[in-house]
Scaffold this motif. Sequence first.
Motif, PDB file in Angstrom:
ATOM      1  N   ARG A  25      38.175  37.185  38.451  1.00 46.78           N
ATOM      2  CA  ARG A  25      39.141  36.280  39.087  1.00 46.78           C
ATOM      3  C   ARG A  25      40.578  36.760  38.856  1.00 46.78           C
ATOM      4  NH1 ARG A  25      38.196  31.117  40.418  1.00 46.78           N
ATOM      5  NH2 ARG A  25      36.395  31.046  39.008  1.00 46.78           N
ATOM      6  N   GLU A  26      40.874  37.149  37.613  1.00 42.51           N
ATOM      7  CA  GLU A  26      42.215  37.614  37.287  1.00 42.51           C
ATOM      8  C   GLU A  26      42.529  38.925  37.999  1.00 42.51           C
ATOM      9  OE1 GLU A  26      46.004  38.160  35.695  1.00 42.51           O
ATOM     10  OE2 GLU A  26      44.745  36.380  36.007  1.00 42.51           O
ATOM     11  N   VAL A  27      41.547  39.803  38.076  1.00 42.23           N
ATOM     12  CA  VAL A  27      41.751  41.075  38.772  1.00 42.23           C
ATOM     13  C   VAL A  27      42.047  40.831  40.253  1.00 42.23           C
ATOM     14  CG1 VAL A  27      40.686  43.267  39.443  1.00 42.23           C
ATOM     15  CG2 VAL A  27      40.319  42.348  37.135  1.00 42.23           C
ATOM     16  N   LEU A  28      41.290  39.919  40.879  1.00 47.56           N
ATOM     17  CA  LEU A  28      41.529  39.608  42.288  1.00 47.56           C
ATOM     18  C   LEU A  28      42.911  39.009  42.483  1.00 47.56           C
ATOM     19  CD1 LEU A  28      38.090  38.145  43.419  1.00 47.56           C
ATOM     20  CD2 LEU A  28      39.122  40.308  44.109  1.00 47.56           C
ATOM     21  N   ARG A  29      43.322  38.156  41.552  1.00 43.13           N
ATOM     22  CA  ARG A  29      44.656  37.550  41.657  1.00 43.13           C
ATOM     23  C   ARG A  29      45.731  38.631  41.626  1.00 43.13           C
ATOM     24  NH1 ARG A  29      48.968  36.373  39.006  1.00 43.13           N
ATOM     25  NH2 ARG A  29      48.220  37.398  37.116  1.00 43.13           N
ATOM     26  N   ARG A  30      45.578  39.586  40.724  1.00 40.06           N
ATOM     27  CA  ARG A  30      46.565  40.664  40.626  1.00 40.06           C
ATOM     28  C   ARG A  30      46.530  41.566  41.862  1.00 40.06           C
ATOM     29  NH1 ARG A  30      46.441  43.967  35.215  1.00 40.06           N
ATOM     30  NH2 ARG A  30      48.170  44.926  36.380  1.00 40.06           N
ATOM     31  N   VAL A  83      29.759  39.952  44.190  1.00 41.37           N
ATOM     32  CA  VAL A  83      30.137  38.667  43.604  1.00 41.37           C
ATOM     33  C   VAL A  83      29.951  37.530  44.594  1.00 41.37           C
ATOM     34  CG1 VAL A  83      31.956  37.347  42.464  1.00 41.37           C
ATOM     35  CG2 VAL A  83      31.792  39.811  42.077  1.00 41.37           C
ATOM     36  N   ALA A  84      30.605  37.640  45.760  1.00 47.33           N
ATOM     37  CA  ALA A  84      30.582  36.534  46.719  1.00 47.33           C
ATOM     38  C   ALA A  84      29.192  36.301  47.314  1.00 47.33           C
ATOM     39  CB  ALA A  84      31.605  36.787  47.826  1.00 47.33           C
ATOM     40  N   LEU A  85      28.579  37.355  47.862  1.00 48.66           N
ATOM     41  CA  LEU A  85      27.288  37.183  48.525  1.00 48.66           C
ATOM     42  C   LEU A  85      26.178  36.747  47.564  1.00 48.66           C
ATOM     43  CD1 LEU A  85      27.323  40.134  51.100  1.00 48.66           C
ATOM     44  CD2 LEU A  85      27.717  37.704  51.513  1.00 48.66           C
ATOM     45  N   PRO A  86      26.084  37.336  46.375  1.00 50.93           N
ATOM     46  CA  PRO A  86      25.040  36.868  45.451  1.00 50.93           C
ATOM     47  C   PRO A  86      25.453  35.631  44.661  1.00 50.93           C
ATOM     48  CG  PRO A  86      25.986  38.955  44.687  1.00 50.93           C
ATOM     49  CD  PRO A  86      26.716  38.583  45.902  1.00 50.93           C
ATOM     50  N   ALA A  87      26.662  35.082  44.984  1.00 54.15           N
ATOM     51  CA  ALA A  87      27.167  33.867  44.326  1.00 54.15           C
ATOM     52  C   ALA A  87      27.278  34.033  42.817  1.00 54.15           C
ATOM     53  CB  ALA A  87      26.277  32.678  44.666  1.00 54.15           C
ATOM     54  N   GLU A  88      27.817  35.171  42.383  1.00 50.01           N
ATOM     55  CA  GLU A  88      28.049  35.408  40.961  1.00 50.01           C
ATOM     56  C   GLU A  88      29.362  34.755  40.533  1.00 50.01           C
ATOM     57  OE1 GLU A  88      26.077  36.825  38.823  1.00 50.01           O
ATOM     58  OE2 GLU A  88      24.529  37.501  40.238  1.00 50.01           O
ATOM     59  N   SER A  89      29.526  34.563  39.254  1.00 48.99           N
ATOM     60  CA  SER A  89      30.735  33.937  38.728  1.00 48.99           C
ATOM     61  C   SER A  89      31.924  34.887  38.789  1.00 48.99           C
ATOM     62  CB  SER A  89      30.509  33.499  37.281  1.00 48.99           C
ATOM     63  OG  SER A  89      31.723  33.059  36.700  1.00 48.99           O
ATOM     64  N   LEU A  90      33.069  34.338  39.138  1.00 44.71           N
ATOM     65  CA  LEU A  90      34.308  35.117  39.145  1.00 44.71           C
ATOM     66  C   LEU A  90      34.888  35.249  37.744  1.00 44.71           C
ATOM     67  CD1 LEU A  90      36.101  33.714  42.317  1.00 44.71           C
ATOM     68  CD2 LEU A  90      35.071  35.971  42.051  1.00 44.71           C
ATOM     69  N   ASP A  91      34.292  34.586  36.793  1.00 42.72           N
ATOM     70  CA  ASP A  91      34.830  34.615  35.433  1.00 42.72           C
ATOM     71  C   ASP A  91      34.194  35.705  34.579  1.00 42.72           C
ATOM     72  OD1 ASP A  91      36.517  32.427  35.911  1.00 42.72           O
ATOM     73  OD2 ASP A  91      34.821  31.054  35.659  1.00 42.72           O
ATOM     74  N   GLY A  92      33.240  36.434  35.134  1.00 38.39           N
ATOM     75  CA  GLY A  92      32.616  37.520  34.388  1.00 38.39           C
ATOM     76  C   GLY A  92      33.526  38.730  34.289  1.00 38.39           C
ATOM     77  N   PRO A  93      33.232  39.663  33.385  1.00 35.09           N
ATOM     78  CA  PRO A  93      34.078  40.857  33.232  1.00 35.09           C
ATOM     79  C   PRO A  93      33.966  41.782  34.428  1.00 35.09           C
ATOM     80  CG  PRO A  93      32.106  41.061  31.901  1.00 35.09           C
ATOM     81  CD  PRO A  93      32.102  39.653  32.448  1.00 35.09           C
TER      82      PRO A  93
END
Length: 469
Positions: free
Chosen positions: A27-32, A64-74
């Motif tokens: 999530r943080e990486v995407l934000r940056r 992440v999005a298609l398999p509905a994984e958490s955005l909070d993972g490393p």
Amino acid sequence: MEAHVVGSLEMLLRCAPLSVSPEAAVREVLRRMCVEDAAEAVVVAPVTGRPLGILTQRDVVERVALPAESLDGPVAGVMTGGVVALPRTAGVHEARLQLARHRLRRLVVVDEAGRLVGVVSREDLYAVRRPRADDLIERIQAVRDEAALTSVARQVSAGAGALVDGGEQAGRVGEWIALLNDLLAQAAIDIAEAEFELPMVPWCWLAFGSEGRLEQTLHTDQDNGLIFLAADEAEAESLRARFLPFAQRVNILLDACGFSLCKGGIMAGNPCWCLSLAEWRGRFSDWMRSASAEDLLNATIFFDFRALVGDVALADSLRGWLLAAAADNALFLRFMAENALRSGPPLGRIRDFVVDRESGRLDLKRDGTRPFVDAARIYALELGLPETATVERLRAAGAVLRWGAREVGALSEAFEFILQLRLRRQRVPGTPPNQVAPDELNELERAFLKESLRQARRLQDRLRGRYQL
């Protein structure tokens, strides 16, 4: 068709890359990435700064999005690992080869210590692409046997001829030919490698002459060799015996692709040119020490080398040694200069051109491009310049010797104009491929050719003055 992009990758780096640690949350990486408008984030080791992987928006969608994984993972859990990295001093041609060979969209660029310094994409390396080039690259990548290889080689040859007929600039045609010919050679090596059990030692396929300079035209033969690492002379003999059948098979495959066998035997399948690193150094050293006519001729071919497939570090080591040894041998460089100045551009005092009395033609290779090639090589050896392409050598030498930008530009344009004429003549059936009669040119072409040959003479005058010949 790609635009005419030259130089090192460092010249293409416009801004600092977005780098993140392996532990950073997706999530943080995407934000940056959004804030910094970055197309990718490079995951680097916190201590060393070396790239570990890369994350793109496409990776996030697929993993992440298609398999509905958490955005909070490393980010380390979803990045693409095993990045292909090149040093910032690497050339654009090498980067294009890596993109095509590994089917990548971007490459990571590192410094001498392996630390991240930037990212280059396809768009950086190719300002303009044509579907035909992409199609041929994909066909070469799909090659698995000799029949498929020779088939696509014919298509590459036809495509190169079509570019010349369409009036493309010589530099662009040369890049197109070099890229696809290199990929053909790599495919031939892959086919042969699958047929033999090669020794488990570092080795590298080398290209010499015009191929080594990235200046192949439509009609070219093979100039290649093989370098490998051996502990001593006995091991070198043993390894050579195992490499030779493989190298000879590659030479046969390349011949089937239209790269004719070298009449002088300058091929990796010849035991003389399948050598260990120590043997290559010894061979080069002998040529520089004795400097006979044959030695000087060999230097004009073999000293223009580059790595094609294999352990590039072997070629880099040989180049580093050669540049240091040549720069420390002023007498050899003087002999090289004397040899290069034995004949000058065919310009007359009364007539515009000096032509062969019987044919009425002049040789565009011997009398046109060669003065540029020879002078550029000598400057590169003297000044320790790693470049192999003639134009790049002239630019690098001009920067060191503080030639004016206009002079360097004029030399480069003159060389490429004569190369353009050579390519066009090779498309005329029934005529010598590198020869032209001035009367066959229009008035403007004759004027350009005359001025281009004058530039060659000016370059030779510079060389003559530098070595007091």
